[in-house]
Design a protein around this motif. Structure first.
Motif, PDB file in Angstrom:
ATOM      1  N   ILE A  29      57.016 101.792  43.227  1.00 48.85           N
ATOM      2  CA  ILE A  29      58.304 101.421  43.883  1.00 48.85           C
ATOM      3  C   ILE A  29      58.186 100.254  44.251  1.00 48.85           C
ATOM      4  O   ILE A  29      58.771  98.972  44.310  1.00 48.85           O
ATOM      5  N   GLU A  30      56.955 100.115  45.397  1.00 46.04           N
ATOM      6  CA  GLU A  30      56.502  98.911  45.931  1.00 46.04           C
ATOM      7  C   GLU A  30      56.233  97.702  45.098  1.00 46.04           C
ATOM      8  O   GLU A  30      56.888  96.588  45.393  1.00 46.04           O
ATOM      9  N   GLU A  31      55.545  98.082  43.827  1.00 48.05           N
ATOM     10  CA  GLU A  31      55.254  97.055  42.890  1.00 48.05           C
ATOM     11  C   GLU A  31      56.665  96.591  42.207  1.00 48.05           C
ATOM     12  O   GLU A  31      57.009  95.506  42.004  1.00 48.05           O
ATOM     13  N   VAL A  32      57.599  97.521  42.029  1.00 47.13           N
ATOM     14  CA  VAL A  32      58.838  97.009  41.371  1.00 47.13           C
ATOM     15  C   VAL A  32      59.689  95.988  42.738  1.00 47.13           C
ATOM     16  O   VAL A  32      60.273  95.000  42.090  1.00 47.13           O
ATOM     17  N   GLY A  33      59.492  96.512  43.699  1.00 48.33           N
ATOM     18  CA  GLY A  33      59.960  95.532  45.039  1.00 48.33           C
ATOM     19  C   GLY A  33      59.495  94.242  44.798  1.00 48.33           C
ATOM     20  O   GLY A  33      60.147  93.107  44.863  1.00 48.33           O
ATOM     21  N   GLU A  34      58.106  94.075  44.907  1.00 48.73           N
ATOM     22  CA  GLU A  34      57.243  92.766  44.396  1.00 48.73           C
ATOM     23  C   GLU A  34      57.644  92.065  43.230  1.00 48.73           C
ATOM     24  O   GLU A  34      58.054  90.983  43.415  1.00 48.73           O
ATOM     25  N   LEU A  35      57.984  92.880  42.275  1.00 48.78           N
ATOM     26  CA  LEU A  35      58.395  92.059  40.977  1.00 48.78           C
ATOM     27  C   LEU A  35      59.938  91.630  41.078  1.00 48.78           C
ATOM     28  O   LEU A  35      60.271  90.586  40.616  1.00 48.78           O
ATOM     29  N   ALA A  36      60.805  92.258  41.918  1.00 48.27           N
ATOM     30  CA  ALA A  36      62.222  91.559  42.403  1.00 48.27           C
ATOM     31  C   ALA A  36      62.023  90.522  43.074  1.00 48.27           C
ATOM     32  O   ALA A  36      62.889  89.597  42.639  1.00 48.27           O
ATOM     33  N   THR A  37      61.331  90.300  43.978  1.00 48.91           N
ATOM     34  CA  THR A  37      61.184  89.128  44.943  1.00 48.91           C
ATOM     35  C   THR A  37      60.620  87.986  43.925  1.00 48.91           C
ATOM     36  O   THR A  37      61.132  86.991  43.881  1.00 48.91           O
ATOM     37  N   ALA A  38      59.609  88.307  42.885  1.00 52.40           N
ATOM     38  CA  ALA A  38      59.086  87.194  42.036  1.00 52.40           C
ATOM     39  C   ALA A  38      59.987  86.602  41.183  1.00 52.40           C
ATOM     40  O   ALA A  38      60.110  85.682  40.718  1.00 52.40           O
TER      41      ALA A  38
END
Length: 78
Positions: free
Chosen positions: A36-45
């Motif tokens: 989920i943390e990585e999904v959040g980083e993807l959302a930001t990217a």
């Protein structure tokens, strides 16, 4: 391994061979939090303009998805 020829099956196997013992010890709940943390980083990217960062975040999400599948005995390629 040539990334241009990497299949989902091969990626999942590669991640399993390298990380599965550690991933299983961490367990599904904690691994899911990493995912989920990585999904959040993807959302930001996705809201940025840095193509390299965007590619890296897509790769991270895919890797953590494979990790979750491995520790839950799910074959993503089938």
């Amino acid at each position: 391994m040539d990334p241009a020829r990497l299949t989902l099956e091969a990626l999942q196997k590669l991640i399993s061979e390298r990380y599965e013992a550690t991933d299983r010890a961490r367990g599904t709940p904690k691994t899911f939090l990493w995912f989920i943390e990585e999904v959040g980083e993807l959302a930001t990217a996705l809201n940025g303009a840095d193509l390299k960062n965007l590619r890296d975040e897509f790769a991270d999400v895919l890797a953590w998805l494979c990790t979750l599948a491995n520790i839950n005995d799910v074959d993503l390629a089938s």
